[in-house]
Motif scaffolding. Sequence first.
Motif, PDB file in Angstrom:
ATOM      1  N   ILE A   1       2.631  -0.381   2.436  1.00  0.00           N
ATOM      2  CA  ILE A   1       1.780  -0.072   1.162  1.00  0.00           C
ATOM      3  C   ILE A   1       2.479  -1.810   0.503  1.00  0.00           C
ATOM      4  O   ILE A   1       2.933  -2.393   0.986  1.00  0.00           O
ATOM      5  N   VAL A   2       1.130  -2.026  -1.035  1.00  0.00           N
ATOM      6  CA  VAL A   2       1.239  -3.388  -1.266  1.00  0.00           C
ATOM      7  C   VAL A   2       1.650  -3.144  -2.328  1.00  0.00           C
ATOM      8  O   VAL A   2       0.627  -2.986  -2.976  1.00  0.00           O
ATOM      9  N   GLY A   3       2.491  -4.101  -3.506  1.00  0.00           N
ATOM     10  CA  GLY A   3       2.421  -4.479  -4.848  1.00  0.00           C
ATOM     11  C   GLY A   3       2.126  -5.032  -5.475  1.00  0.00           C
ATOM     12  O   GLY A   3       2.606  -6.510  -4.103  1.00  0.00           O
ATOM     13  N   GLY A   4       1.773  -5.688  -6.352  1.00  0.00           N
ATOM     14  CA  GLY A   4       2.012  -7.264  -6.952  1.00  0.00           C
ATOM     15  C   GLY A   4       2.420  -7.048  -8.408  1.00  0.00           C
ATOM     16  O   GLY A   4       2.228  -6.233  -8.804  1.00  0.00           O
TER      17      GLY A   4
ATOM     18  N   PHE B   1       6.067  -2.908   1.297  1.00  0.00           N
ATOM     19  CA  PHE B   1       7.042  -2.051   1.739  1.00  0.00           C
ATOM     20  C   PHE B   1       6.744  -1.215   3.218  1.00  0.00           C
ATOM     21  O   PHE B   1       5.514  -0.359   3.576  1.00  0.00           O
ATOM     22  N   PHE B   2       7.522  -1.182   4.458  1.00  0.00           N
ATOM     23  CA  PHE B   2       7.048  -1.385   5.603  1.00  0.00           C
ATOM     24  C   PHE B   2       8.185   0.112   5.753  1.00  0.00           C
ATOM     25  O   PHE B   2       9.417   0.298   5.364  1.00  0.00           O
TER      26      PHE B   2
ATOM     27  N   VAL C   1      -0.322   4.382  -3.987  1.00  0.00           N
ATOM     28  CA  VAL C   1       0.779   4.771  -4.855  1.00  0.00           C
ATOM     29  C   VAL C   1       1.124   5.788  -4.212  1.00  0.00           C
ATOM     30  O   VAL C   1       2.684   7.115  -4.084  1.00  0.00           O
ATOM     31  N   GLU C   2       0.258   6.826  -3.503  1.00  0.00           N
ATOM     32  CA  GLU C   2       0.314   8.427  -3.265  1.00  0.00           C
ATOM     33  C   GLU C   2       1.330   8.496  -1.974  1.00  0.00           C
ATOM     34  O   GLU C   2       1.468   9.287  -1.275  1.00  0.00           O
ATOM     35  N   GLN C   3       1.385   6.976  -1.197  1.00  0.00           N
ATOM     36  CA  GLN C   3       2.241   6.580   0.127  1.00  0.00           C
ATOM     37  C   GLN C   3       3.767   6.540  -0.204  1.00  0.00           C
ATOM     38  O   GLN C   3       4.175   6.635   0.674  1.00  0.00           O
TER      39      GLN C   3
ATOM     40  N   ALA D   1       9.332   3.971   1.076  1.00  0.00           N
ATOM     41  CA  ALA D   1      11.253   3.689  -0.289  1.00  0.00           C
ATOM     42  C   ALA D   1      11.810   3.230  -0.065  1.00  0.00           C
ATOM     43  O   ALA D   1      12.310   3.161  -0.224  1.00  0.00           O
ATOM     44  N   HIS D   2      12.371   4.131   1.712  1.00  0.00           N
ATOM     45  CA  HIS D   2      13.573   4.323   2.422  1.00  0.00           C
ATOM     46  C   HIS D   2      14.907   4.384   1.404  1.00  0.00           C
ATOM     47  O   HIS D   2      15.572   4.101   0.792  1.00  0.00           O
ATOM     48  N   GLY D   3      14.939   5.649   0.190  1.00  0.00           N
ATOM     49  CA  GLY D   3      15.589   6.102  -0.283  1.00  0.00           C
ATOM     50  C   GLY D   3      15.304   6.473  -1.896  1.00  0.00           C
ATOM     51  O   GLY D   3      14.397   6.167  -2.381  1.00  0.00           O
TER      52      GLY D   3
END
Length: 281
Positions: free
Chosen positions: A107-110, A166-167, A123-125, A130-132
């Motif tokens: 997923i990609v943010g910026g 984010f992976f 955002v829904e995923q 998030a890993h924690g």
Amino acid sequence: METNNCIKLIAFDLDGTLLKDNKELTPRTLKALLRASEVGIQLVPATGRLYDLLPEKLRCLPFIHYVIGVNGAELYDAWEKRVLHQAELTQEETERVFRYVKKVPAIVGGYQERKGFMGREDVEQMEAFAHGPELLRLMRSIYTPVEDLETHFLQSQKTVQKLILFFSDLEERRRVYGDMKERFADLAVSSAVANNIEINASTANKGAALKSLRELLGLRQEEVMAFGDGSNDITMLLEAGRGIAMGNACREAKEAADEVTLSNEEEGVAVEIEKLLELQA
């Protein structure tokens, strides 16, 4: 690098460095920062975060004058509320990265104009990537949902401060990280946490921002100390007269540093500041 122990500026990363894994600024670390400020040492957060997303306990400290934000894409004067320097991705560079990430399981943010955005589907995923819980909480506080992130950025006709992938699969993240370092050699590709990849303009790095600030303040390189743990801290560790990697730092950061201290969980920053203040007393 040899120093005369007369440190006048300390720059420090936040996540994985100053803060514990639960994002806490501990009483011991806060006390060390306060003591350092009392003897006139300039204390500078140097983070991948935007200024407004610094922990409130840290952001509200009266001695935090300058902040290196967004991996060095921004040098911010918190007292005068103004940006002193910025280095951002062009529209063409942003478009190139988006063409690549369409094929990547992330997923990609910026960040743009000092705000964080993420596509609604991503955002829904978010929870799965998030890993924690602490990172999930932070991500939810950062990103405003938009219908489509690429469209949002490109139609604005404005530069972009940073793109972040984010992976959920850390092996896939390692593969993509190596590939992006080669494909985007003209950009700054780094990582702040184990499951992300961050893309900045080539001139946006913590080391360049630290050098600009040091020169603005009229300081010598040997008067600067820096702490970090991630690959996005390497340039800063190299630029500082005394670069210190955390015990939990990635291998590349440890190799770039002059020395290695205790981990963030063991309050390594506080330990080293306490030692410094004893030497400079």
